[in-house]
Write a protein that holds these residues in place. Structure first.
Motif, PDB file in Angstrom:
ATOM      1  N   ILE A  88       0.505  -1.207  -0.013  1.00 49.26           N
ATOM      2  CA  ILE A  88       0.113   0.120   0.037  1.00 49.26           C
ATOM      3  C   ILE A  88       1.043   1.600  -0.013  1.00 49.26           C
ATOM      4  CG2 ILE A  88      -1.865   1.162   1.360  1.00 49.26           C
ATOM      5  CD1 ILE A  88      -2.760  -1.236  -0.289  1.00 49.26           C
ATOM      6  N   ILE A  89       2.206   1.073   0.424  1.00 45.89           N
ATOM      7  CA  ILE A  89       2.970   2.348   0.457  1.00 45.89           C
ATOM      8  C   ILE A  89       4.481   1.856  -0.881  1.00 45.89           C
ATOM      9  CG2 ILE A  89       2.341   3.057   2.711  1.00 45.89           C
ATOM     10  CD1 ILE A  89       4.999   1.864   4.007  1.00 45.89           C
ATOM     11  N   ASP A  90       4.136   0.953  -1.792  1.00 47.91           N
ATOM     12  CA  ASP A  90       5.106   0.830  -2.440  1.00 47.91           C
ATOM     13  C   ASP A  90       4.417   1.385  -3.979  1.00 47.91           C
ATOM     14  OD1 ASP A  90       6.446  -0.357  -5.096  1.00 47.91           O
ATOM     15  OD2 ASP A  90       7.232  -1.407  -2.642  1.00 47.91           O
ATOM     16  N   GLU A  91       5.548   2.283  -4.059  1.00 44.94           N
ATOM     17  CA  GLU A  91       5.078   3.232  -5.402  1.00 44.94           C
ATOM     18  C   GLU A  91       5.241   2.634  -6.537  1.00 44.94           C
ATOM     19  OE1 GLU A  91       4.019   6.453  -5.578  1.00 44.94           O
ATOM     20  OE2 GLU A  91       4.702   6.968  -3.193  1.00 44.94           O
ATOM     21  N   SER A  92       5.406   1.399  -7.176  1.00 36.87           N
ATOM     22  CA  SER A  92       5.648   0.626  -7.619  1.00 36.87           C
ATOM     23  C   SER A  92       4.664  -0.405  -8.182  1.00 36.87           C
ATOM     24  CB  SER A  92       7.373  -0.161  -8.076  1.00 36.87           C
ATOM     25  OG  SER A  92       7.372  -1.269  -7.250  1.00 36.87           O
ATOM     26  N   ILE A  93       3.923  -0.784  -6.853  1.00 38.47           N
ATOM     27  CA  ILE A  93       2.746  -1.474  -6.944  1.00 38.47           C
ATOM     28  C   ILE A  93       0.966  -0.382  -7.495  1.00 38.47           C
ATOM     29  CG2 ILE A  93       0.922  -2.653  -5.477  1.00 38.47           C
ATOM     30  CD1 ILE A  93       3.452  -4.180  -5.939  1.00 38.47           C
ATOM     31  N   LEU A  94       1.632   1.190  -6.181  1.00 37.18           N
ATOM     32  CA  LEU A  94       0.438   2.467  -6.345  1.00 37.18           C
ATOM     33  C   LEU A  94       0.024   2.009  -8.519  1.00 37.18           C
ATOM     34  CD1 LEU A  94       1.322   4.480  -4.041  1.00 37.18           C
ATOM     35  CD2 LEU A  94      -1.249   2.369  -3.866  1.00 37.18           C
ATOM     36  N   ALA A  95       1.770   2.380  -9.049  1.00 37.46           N
ATOM     37  CA  ALA A  95       1.451   2.801  -9.929  1.00 37.46           C
ATOM     38  C   ALA A  95       1.455   1.851 -11.497  1.00 37.46           C
ATOM     39  CB  ALA A  95       3.383   2.467 -11.004  1.00 37.46           C
ATOM     40  N   ASN A 109      -3.789   7.430   3.337  1.00 33.64           N
ATOM     41  CA  ASN A 109      -4.781   8.469   2.205  1.00 33.64           C
ATOM     42  C   ASN A 109      -4.431   7.250   0.136  1.00 33.64           C
ATOM     43  OD1 ASN A 109      -5.050  10.485   3.566  1.00 33.64           O
ATOM     44  ND2 ASN A 109      -2.368  10.819   3.290  1.00 33.64           N
ATOM     45  N   ASN A 110      -3.532   6.329   0.520  1.00 31.47           N
ATOM     46  CA  ASN A 110      -3.382   5.418  -0.388  1.00 31.47           C
ATOM     47  C   ASN A 110      -4.471   5.199  -0.596  1.00 31.47           C
ATOM     48  OD1 ASN A 110      -0.937   6.607  -1.439  1.00 31.47           O
ATOM     49  ND2 ASN A 110       0.361   4.916   0.061  1.00 31.47           N
ATOM     50  N   LEU A 111      -5.451   4.298   0.569  1.00 28.94           N
ATOM     51  CA  LEU A 111      -5.963   3.051   0.617  1.00 28.94           C
ATOM     52  C   LEU A 111      -7.806   4.356  -0.144  1.00 28.94           C
ATOM     53  CD1 LEU A 111      -6.650   0.824   2.955  1.00 28.94           C
ATOM     54  CD2 LEU A 111      -5.750   0.339   0.954  1.00 28.94           C
ATOM     55  N   LEU A 112      -7.397   5.622   0.332  1.00 27.15           N
ATOM     56  CA  LEU A 112      -8.949   5.979   0.061  1.00 27.15           C
ATOM     57  C   LEU A 112      -8.516   7.210  -1.442  1.00 27.15           C
ATOM     58  CD1 LEU A 112      -8.877   8.313   3.127  1.00 27.15           C
ATOM     59  CD2 LEU A 112     -10.612   7.021   2.273  1.00 27.15           C
ATOM     60  N   GLY A 119     -10.848  -6.088  -6.094  1.00 27.05           N
ATOM     61  CA  GLY A 119     -10.929  -5.931  -4.623  1.00 27.05           C
ATOM     62  C   GLY A 119      -9.640  -5.903  -4.659  1.00 27.05           C
ATOM     63  N   LEU A 120      -9.339  -5.296  -3.326  1.00 23.50           N
ATOM     64  CA  LEU A 120      -8.103  -5.381  -2.255  1.00 23.50           C
ATOM     65  C   LEU A 120      -8.270  -5.688  -1.830  1.00 23.50           C
ATOM     66  CD1 LEU A 120      -6.910  -2.091  -4.262  1.00 23.50           C
ATOM     67  CD2 LEU A 120      -6.189  -4.293  -4.641  1.00 23.50           C
ATOM     68  N   GLU A 121      -7.310  -7.319  -0.875  1.00 22.10           N
ATOM     69  CA  GLU A 121      -7.656  -7.767   0.555  1.00 22.10           C
ATOM     70  C   GLU A 121      -6.877  -7.327   0.746  1.00 22.10           C
ATOM     71  OE1 GLU A 121      -8.997 -11.677   0.835  1.00 22.10           O
ATOM     72  OE2 GLU A 121     -11.220 -11.128  -0.607  1.00 22.10           O
ATOM     73  N   ILE A 122      -6.586  -6.455   2.699  1.00 17.80           N
ATOM     74  CA  ILE A 122      -5.985  -6.466   3.065  1.00 17.80           C
ATOM     75  C   ILE A 122      -5.716  -6.450   4.599  1.00 17.80           C
ATOM     76  CG2 ILE A 122      -4.157  -3.914   4.081  1.00 17.80           C
ATOM     77  CD1 ILE A 122      -6.626  -3.197   0.713  1.00 17.80           C
ATOM     78  N   GLU A 149      -4.686  -5.635   8.153  1.00 17.31           N
ATOM     79  CA  GLU A 149      -4.701  -4.760   9.169  1.00 17.31           C
ATOM     80  C   GLU A 149      -4.093  -4.872   9.942  1.00 17.31           C
ATOM     81  OE1 GLU A 149      -7.558  -2.059  11.475  1.00 17.31           O
ATOM     82  OE2 GLU A 149      -7.931  -4.186  11.699  1.00 17.31           O
ATOM     83  N   SER A 150      -2.925  -3.964   9.731  1.00 18.35           N
ATOM     84  CA  SER A 150      -1.832  -4.035  10.927  1.00 18.35           C
ATOM     85  C   SER A 150      -0.933  -2.702  11.699  1.00 18.35           C
ATOM     86  CB  SER A 150      -0.463  -4.189  10.016  1.00 18.35           C
ATOM     87  OG  SER A 150      -0.038  -3.639   9.515  1.00 18.35           O
ATOM     88  N   GLU A 151      -1.104  -2.810  12.968  1.00 16.50           N
ATOM     89  CA  GLU A 151      -0.459  -1.871  13.540  1.00 16.50           C
ATOM     90  C   GLU A 151       0.600  -0.728  12.681  1.00 16.50           C
ATOM     91  OE1 GLU A 151      -0.245  -1.270  17.769  1.00 16.50           O
ATOM     92  OE2 GLU A 151      -0.035  -3.239  18.020  1.00 16.50           O
ATOM     93  N   GLU A 152       0.835  -1.068  12.141  1.00 13.52           N
ATOM     94  CA  GLU A 152       2.323  -0.774  11.591  1.00 13.52           C
ATOM     95  C   GLU A 152       1.712   0.401  10.149  1.00 13.52           C
ATOM     96  OE1 GLU A 152       5.312  -2.981   9.410  1.00 13.52           O
ATOM     97  OE2 GLU A 152       4.474  -5.060   9.421  1.00 13.52           O
ATOM     98  N   ILE A 153       1.123  -0.235   9.350  1.00 10.42           N
ATOM     99  CA  ILE A 153       0.082   0.485   8.912  1.00 10.42           C
ATOM    100  C   ILE A 153      -1.387   1.779   8.744  1.00 10.42           C
ATOM    101  CG2 ILE A 153      -1.403   0.270   6.165  1.00 10.42           C
ATOM    102  CD1 ILE A 153       1.707  -0.653   5.859  1.00 10.42           C
ATOM    103  N   THR A 154      -1.772   0.811  10.274  1.00 13.24           N
ATOM    104  CA  THR A 154      -3.274   1.503  10.453  1.00 13.24           C
ATOM    105  C   THR A 154      -2.685   3.259  10.824  1.00 13.24           C
ATOM    106  OG1 THR A 154      -4.037  -0.266  11.079  1.00 13.24           O
ATOM    107  CG2 THR A 154      -4.677   1.511  12.032  1.00 13.24           C
ATOM    108  N   HIS A 155      -1.310   3.636  11.405  1.00 19.49           N
ATOM    109  CA  HIS A 155      -0.676   4.596  12.281  1.00 19.49           C
ATOM    110  C   HIS A 155      -0.036   5.283  11.162  1.00 19.49           C
ATOM    111  CE1 HIS A 155      -2.610   3.128  15.457  1.00 19.49           C
ATOM    112  NE2 HIS A 155      -1.906   2.340  15.903  1.00 19.49           N
TER     113      HIS A 155
END
Length: 230
Positions: free
Chosen positions: A85-92, A125-128, A108-111, A113-119
């Protein structure tokens, strides 16, 4: 990856009330050098956090994209790990697919949830952003380990997928039943659809049906298999 020994099997996700097909989940499979199918749990723990896992994600994205082009009537869910979710190459890649007609709306994208991403605001912003591009967002394995109900509303998730180990215990374990019941209650108030996974027999199916869970997945309905013509 270079030898093209990555593929996807597909498992049905059905409407709980009617058992009619809703969509599929694409599940990673790897062919070993002897031609046998290897499940991801034998591979993924040893490559977690490496560029190899990122490249496998890219391969799965390509496989699913090509399957959608071949099968214009289907919708697919695929799994992203939190770092995707924070990898620019995947997002591209996902941004590029969204420019093609009738692709993002069928993914559909299944993710998990983890504390490292939730915060992390960038992950949120990328998920939105992906949701605004047309992708449906599911929080996978919900109810097991770290589960943040507020986060679900902040990212405006479309689906909660209740962890299968909880669903498997729903008949015999009162706490598991209460947890599922409360997740469903919250989801309905928040206008989030619920998927129950690991539905393995009729008794479990009837129980989740009585709770009003909208979608179901498990061996009671189908096993993962290669895609036939659709």
């Amino acid at each position: 990856i270079e030898e093209n020994r990555i593929l996807c099997y597909y498992q049905k996700i059905v409407d709980t009330q009617t058992q009619a097909l809703s969509h599929y989940e694409a599940l990673l499979r790897i062919i070993d050098k002897n031609g046998a199918i290897v499940l991801p749990e034998r591979i993924l723990p040893s490559i977690k956090g490496t560029f190899i896992l990122r490249n496998i994600t890219k391969a799965v994205l390509r496989i699913c994209y090509e399957q959608l082009l071949k099968s214009p009537t289907i919708t697919l869910n695929l799994n992203l790990n939190p770092h995707d979710i924070i990898d620019e190459s995947i997002l591209a890649i996902l941004k590029n697919y969204a420019q093609q007609p009738h692709i993002a709306q069928r993914i559909g994208l299944e993710i998990v949830e983890s504390e490292e991403i939730t915060h992390r605001d960038d992950a949120k912003n990328n998920l939105l952003m992906l949701k605004n591009l047309g992708y449906k967002i599911s929080i996978d394995d919900f109810g097991s380990g770290y589960s943040n109900f507020i986060y679900l509303t902040e990212i405006q998730t479309n689906f909660i997928k209740i962890d299968g180990t909880i669903i498997q215990k729903i008949l015999d374990d009162k706490i598991s039943f209460l947890l599922v019941k409360n997740i469903v209650s919250f989801a309905k108030e928040a206008h989030i659809k619920v998927i129950a996974e690991y539905v393995s027999n009729e008794a479990i199916y009837e129980k989740i049906k009585s709770l009003g869970i909208e979608y179901s997945q498990g061996t009671f309905f189908s096993t993962p298999r290669p895609m036939t013509a659709a």
